[in-house]
Design a protein around this motif. Structure first.
Motif, PDB file in Angstrom:
ATOM      1  N   MET A   1       0.848  -1.186   0.000  1.00  0.00           N
ATOM      2  CA  MET A   1       0.000   0.000   0.000  1.00  0.00           C
ATOM      3  C   MET A   1       0.883   1.235   0.000  1.00  0.00           C
ATOM      4  SD  MET A   1      -2.855   1.092   2.784  1.00  0.00           S
ATOM      5  CE  MET A   1      -3.737  -0.432   2.416  1.00  0.00           C
ATOM      6  N   THR A   2       0.752   2.079  -0.995  1.00  0.00           N
ATOM      7  CA  THR A   2       1.614   3.251  -1.118  1.00  0.00           C
ATOM      8  C   THR A   2       0.821   4.541  -1.221  1.00  0.00           C
ATOM      9  OG1 THR A   2       1.693   2.960  -3.520  1.00  0.00           O
ATOM     10  CG2 THR A   2       3.464   1.943  -2.226  1.00  0.00           C
ATOM     11  N   GLY A   3      -0.494   4.488  -1.137  1.00  0.00           N
ATOM     12  CA  GLY A   3      -1.312   5.679  -1.268  1.00  0.00           C
ATOM     13  C   GLY A   3      -1.247   6.560  -0.040  1.00  0.00           C
ATOM     14  N   ALA A   4      -1.936   7.688  -0.110  1.00  0.00           N
ATOM     15  CA  ALA A   4      -1.930   8.641   0.991  1.00  0.00           C
ATOM     16  C   ALA A   4      -2.596   8.062   2.231  1.00  0.00           C
ATOM     17  CB  ALA A   4      -2.640   9.921   0.561  1.00  0.00           C
ATOM     18  N   ILE A   5      -2.094   8.461   3.385  1.00  0.00           N
ATOM     19  CA  ILE A   5      -2.629   8.050   4.676  1.00  0.00           C
ATOM     20  C   ILE A   5      -3.555   9.163   5.159  1.00  0.00           C
ATOM     21  CG2 ILE A   5      -2.032   7.455   7.049  1.00  0.00           C
ATOM     22  CD1 ILE A   5       0.902   6.964   5.760  1.00  0.00           C
ATOM     23  N   GLY A   6      -4.773   8.815   5.484  1.00  0.00           N
ATOM     24  CA  GLY A   6      -5.718   9.797   5.991  1.00  0.00           C
ATOM     25  C   GLY A   6      -5.733   9.790   7.508  1.00  0.00           C
ATOM     26  N   VAL A   7      -5.512  10.949   8.104  1.00  0.00           N
ATOM     27  CA  VAL A   7      -5.467  11.060   9.565  1.00  0.00           C
ATOM     28  C   VAL A   7      -6.689  11.819  10.053  1.00  0.00           C
ATOM     29  CG1 VAL A   7      -4.178  11.914  11.556  1.00  0.00           C
ATOM     30  CG2 VAL A   7      -2.944  11.034   9.550  1.00  0.00           C
ATOM     31  N   VAL A   8      -7.417  11.202  10.968  1.00  0.00           N
ATOM     32  CA  VAL A   8      -8.560  11.860  11.599  1.00  0.00           C
ATOM     33  C   VAL A   8      -8.028  12.792  12.680  1.00  0.00           C
ATOM     34  CG1 VAL A   8     -10.678  11.550  12.928  1.00  0.00           C
ATOM     35  CG2 VAL A   8     -10.076   9.903  11.124  1.00  0.00           C
ATOM     36  N   GLY A   9      -8.088  14.097  12.443  1.00  0.00           N
ATOM     37  CA  GLY A   9      -7.603  15.062  13.415  1.00  0.00           C
ATOM     38  C   GLY A   9      -8.692  15.471  14.383  1.00  0.00           C
ATOM     39  N   GLY A  10      -8.307  16.295  15.349  1.00  0.00           N
ATOM     40  CA  GLY A  10      -9.281  16.820  16.283  1.00  0.00           C
ATOM     41  C   GLY A  10      -9.712  15.876  17.380  1.00  0.00           C
ATOM     42  N   VAL A  11      -8.912  14.794  17.613  1.00  0.00           N
ATOM     43  CA  VAL A  11      -9.389  13.748  18.562  1.00  0.00           C
ATOM     44  C   VAL A  11      -8.370  13.363  19.644  1.00  0.00           C
ATOM     45  CG1 VAL A  11     -11.092  12.729  16.988  1.00  0.00           C
ATOM     46  CG2 VAL A  11      -8.723  11.991  16.817  1.00  0.00           C
ATOM     47  N   GLY A  12      -7.670  14.229  20.300  1.00  0.00           N
ATOM     48  CA  GLY A  12      -7.702  15.671  20.241  1.00  0.00           C
ATOM     49  C   GLY A  12      -6.697  16.215  19.255  1.00  0.00           C
ATOM     50  N   PRO A  13      -6.791  17.514  19.036  1.00  0.00           N
ATOM     51  CA  PRO A  13      -5.970  18.183  18.021  1.00  0.00           C
ATOM     52  C   PRO A  13      -4.463  18.038  18.240  1.00  0.00           C
ATOM     53  CG  PRO A  13      -7.811  19.555  18.669  1.00  0.00           C
ATOM     54  CD  PRO A  13      -7.814  18.388  19.618  1.00  0.00           C
ATOM     55  N   LEU A  14      -3.999  18.233  19.488  1.00  0.00           N
ATOM     56  CA  LEU A  14      -2.563  18.126  19.739  1.00  0.00           C
ATOM     57  C   LEU A  14      -2.070  16.687  19.580  1.00  0.00           C
ATOM     58  CD1 LEU A  14      -2.163  20.522  22.793  1.00  0.00           C
ATOM     59  CD2 LEU A  14      -1.419  20.921  20.445  1.00  0.00           C
ATOM     60  N   ALA A  15      -2.906  15.723  19.965  1.00  0.00           N
ATOM     61  CA  ALA A  15      -2.533  14.316  19.812  1.00  0.00           C
ATOM     62  C   ALA A  15      -2.393  13.954  18.334  1.00  0.00           C
ATOM     63  CB  ALA A  15      -3.565  13.415  20.483  1.00  0.00           C
ATOM     64  N   ALA A  16      -3.299  14.473  17.493  1.00  0.00           N
ATOM     65  CA  ALA A  16      -3.221  14.198  16.058  1.00  0.00           C
ATOM     66  C   ALA A  16      -1.985  14.839  15.448  1.00  0.00           C
ATOM     67  CB  ALA A  16      -4.488  14.695  15.363  1.00  0.00           C
ATOM     68  N   ALA A  17      -1.679  16.078  15.862  1.00  0.00           N
ATOM     69  CA  ALA A  17      -0.483  16.754  15.355  1.00  0.00           C
ATOM     70  C   ALA A  17       0.775  16.004  15.787  1.00  0.00           C
ATOM     71  CB  ALA A  17      -0.447  18.195  15.855  1.00  0.00           C
ATOM     72  N   HIS A  18       0.771  15.508  17.030  1.00  0.00           N
ATOM     73  CA  HIS A  18       1.922  14.749  17.531  1.00  0.00           C
ATOM     74  C   HIS A  18       2.082  13.438  16.769  1.00  0.00           C
ATOM     75  CE1 HIS A  18       4.954  13.366  20.305  1.00  0.00           C
ATOM     76  NE2 HIS A  18       4.223  12.305  20.642  1.00  0.00           N
ATOM     77  N   PHE A  19       0.960  12.790  16.459  1.00  0.00           N
ATOM     78  CA  PHE A  19       1.041  11.559  15.663  1.00  0.00           C
ATOM     79  C   PHE A  19       1.704  11.842  14.318  1.00  0.00           C
ATOM     80  CE2 PHE A  19      -0.682   9.162  12.106  1.00  0.00           C
ATOM     81  CZ  PHE A  19      -0.247   7.885  12.442  1.00  0.00           C
ATOM     82  N   TYR A  20       1.285  12.915  13.653  1.00  0.00           N
ATOM     83  CA  TYR A  20       1.878  13.251  12.350  1.00  0.00           C
ATOM     84  C   TYR A  20       3.374  13.519  12.495  1.00  0.00           C
ATOM     85  CZ  TYR A  20       2.750  15.755   7.963  1.00  0.00           C
ATOM     86  OH  TYR A  20       3.270  16.167   6.761  1.00  0.00           O
ATOM     87  N   GLN A  21       3.754  14.240  13.536  1.00  0.00           N
ATOM     88  CA  GLN A  21       5.170  14.519  13.777  1.00  0.00           C
ATOM     89  C   GLN A  21       5.952  13.228  13.976  1.00  0.00           C
ATOM     90  OE1 GLN A  21       6.202  16.374  17.550  1.00  0.00           O
ATOM     91  NE2 GLN A  21       7.769  17.592  16.530  1.00  0.00           N
ATOM     92  N   ARG A  22       5.416  12.307  14.780  1.00  0.00           N
ATOM     93  CA  ARG A  22       6.119  11.056  15.032  1.00  0.00           C
ATOM     94  C   ARG A  22       6.158  10.190  13.774  1.00  0.00           C
ATOM     95  NH1 ARG A  22       9.831  10.600  17.626  1.00  0.00           N
ATOM     96  NH2 ARG A  22       9.518   8.478  18.362  1.00  0.00           N
ATOM     97  N   LEU A  23       5.112  10.234  12.973  1.00  0.00           N
ATOM     98  CA  LEU A  23       5.112   9.493  11.714  1.00  0.00           C
ATOM     99  C   LEU A  23       6.286   9.945  10.841  1.00  0.00           C
ATOM    100  CD1 LEU A  23       3.274   7.399  10.131  1.00  0.00           C
ATOM    101  CD2 LEU A  23       2.355   9.397   8.947  1.00  0.00           C
ATOM    102  N   LEU A  24       6.511  11.246  10.774  1.00  0.00           N
ATOM    103  CA  LEU A  24       7.615  11.776   9.988  1.00  0.00           C
ATOM    104  C   LEU A  24       8.957  11.415  10.621  1.00  0.00           C
ATOM    105  CD1 LEU A  24       6.288  15.358   9.112  1.00  0.00           C
ATOM    106  CD2 LEU A  24       6.060  13.249   7.785  1.00  0.00           C
ATOM    107  N   GLN A  25       9.068  11.571  11.931  1.00  0.00           N
ATOM    108  CA  GLN A  25      10.335  11.316  12.607  1.00  0.00           C
ATOM    109  C   GLN A  25      10.742   9.860  12.549  1.00  0.00           C
ATOM    110  OE1 GLN A  25       9.250  13.003  16.398  1.00  0.00           O
ATOM    111  NE2 GLN A  25      10.254  14.956  15.968  1.00  0.00           N
ATOM    112  N   LEU A  26       9.774   8.960  12.561  1.00  0.00           N
ATOM    113  CA  LEU A  26      10.073   7.532  12.547  1.00  0.00           C
ATOM    114  C   LEU A  26      10.198   6.958  11.140  1.00  0.00           C
ATOM    115  CD1 LEU A  26       7.592   6.443  15.368  1.00  0.00           C
ATOM    116  CD2 LEU A  26      10.095   6.478  15.531  1.00  0.00           C
ATOM    117  N   SER A  27       9.925   7.771  10.132  1.00  0.00           N
ATOM    118  CA  SER A  27       9.887   7.268   8.755  1.00  0.00           C
ATOM    119  C   SER A  27      11.261   6.935   8.198  1.00  0.00           C
ATOM    120  CB  SER A  27       9.218   8.299   7.842  1.00  0.00           C
ATOM    121  OG  SER A  27      10.044   9.450   7.697  1.00  0.00           O
ATOM    122  N   GLY A  28      12.315   7.526   8.754  1.00  0.00           N
ATOM    123  CA  GLY A  28      13.661   7.302   8.214  1.00  0.00           C
ATOM    124  C   GLY A  28      13.942   8.064   6.946  1.00  0.00           C
ATOM    125  N   ALA A  29      13.047   8.954   6.554  1.00  0.00           N
ATOM    126  CA  ALA A  29      13.226   9.717   5.314  1.00  0.00           C
ATOM    127  C   ALA A  29      14.335  10.760   5.474  1.00  0.00           C
ATOM    128  CB  ALA A  29      11.920  10.395   4.927  1.00  0.00           C
TER     129      ALA A  29
END
Length: 246
Positions: A1-29
């Motif tokens: 699976m290589t398509g875009a990942i959809g993130v449900v934000g607002g649940v809560g907002p800071l937790a969703a933003a932190h998830f996105y940050q960790r997704l990037l940091q852990l990606s190894g890119a």
């Protein structure tokens, strides 16, 4: 699976933003074009805790709207960076029509992999009261949960993160709390089971190993999106759409 990942934000907002940050940091890119493609939609979502306790409106109309918007924007899978919101996971999956990652199942798998058998689970009162993690605790894993009075203290940590309180102070207080309380429960590990708590993860200040559910979820997403089609060994749990009731 290589398509875009959809993130449900607002649940809560800071937790969703932190998830996105960790997704990037852990990606190894290393370069912009190597990072995962992500679509994040953050609406004002009514309190899931209030609804599940019978004191507030349903968040489902907003959550289903977010799922449809994510898919319309090109998301091929959906991530919900909130344990409590998994009480509505079946409805979100049905609304979006694409697979939805399961934070609860991934956490249970991580506990099993690390052979933790007596985790102290720190989560919202709704997650605890509904036993949302319980169906995914296998092979003799028995969760410990805070007492009623200590659950109120856990709620306080979660609410402080939501209102943007000083994270360093939160980290220090959470470390002291866990180091004092966890031994009384016979815990061999601590699960930061509400995704606000990873924002104040005390890390090395704890005497017990920690399972950070935000990182567990981000790593599961990265494994799945990096796996070639048909590569079962690299895949992780991304269930076919199954409507579940809690």
């Amino acid at each position: 699976m290589t398509g875009a990942i959809g993130v449900v934000g607002g649940v809560g907002p800071l937790a969703a933003a932190h998830f996105y940050q960790r997704l990037l940091q852990l990606s190894g890119a290393d370069r912009d074009e190597e990072y995962p493609a992500v679509i994040l939609v953050a609406e004002r979502v009514p309190s899931r805790i209030a609804h599940l306790s019978g004191t507030g409106p349903s968040p489902l109309p907003v959550l289903m709207k977010v799922a449809r918007r994510l898919v319309a924007a090109g998301a091929e899978s959906i991530v919900i960076p909130s344990a409590t919101t998994h009480a509505y996971r079946g409805e979100i999956a049905a609304a979006g029509g694409v697979p939805v990652f399961n934070l609860l199942e991934e956490t249970g798998r991580r506990l099993g992999e690390r052979k933790y058998r007596n985790p102290l689970v720190l989560a919202t009162e709704s997650t605890v009261g509904l036993g949302l993690f319980e169906p995914y605790l296998k092979n003799g894993i028995r969760a410990r949960y805070p007492s009623v009075s200590e659950q109120h203290e856990v709620n306080g940590f979660i609410e402080a993160v939501k209102r943007g309180a000083d994270p360093e102070a939160g980290r220090r207080k959470l470390a002291l709390w866990i180091n004092e309380k966890a031994p009384h429960y016979g815990a061999d590990s601590v699960v930061l089971g509400c995704t606000e708590l990873p924002l104040i993860n005390p890390g090395g200040s704890l005497r017990l190993p920690t399972v950070d559910t935000t990182d567990v979820l981000a790593e599961a997403v990265l494994r799945r999106t990096a796996a070639p089609q048909g590569d079962e060994a690299a895949s992780t749990s991304l269930p076919i759409l199954v409507r579940k009731s809690f």
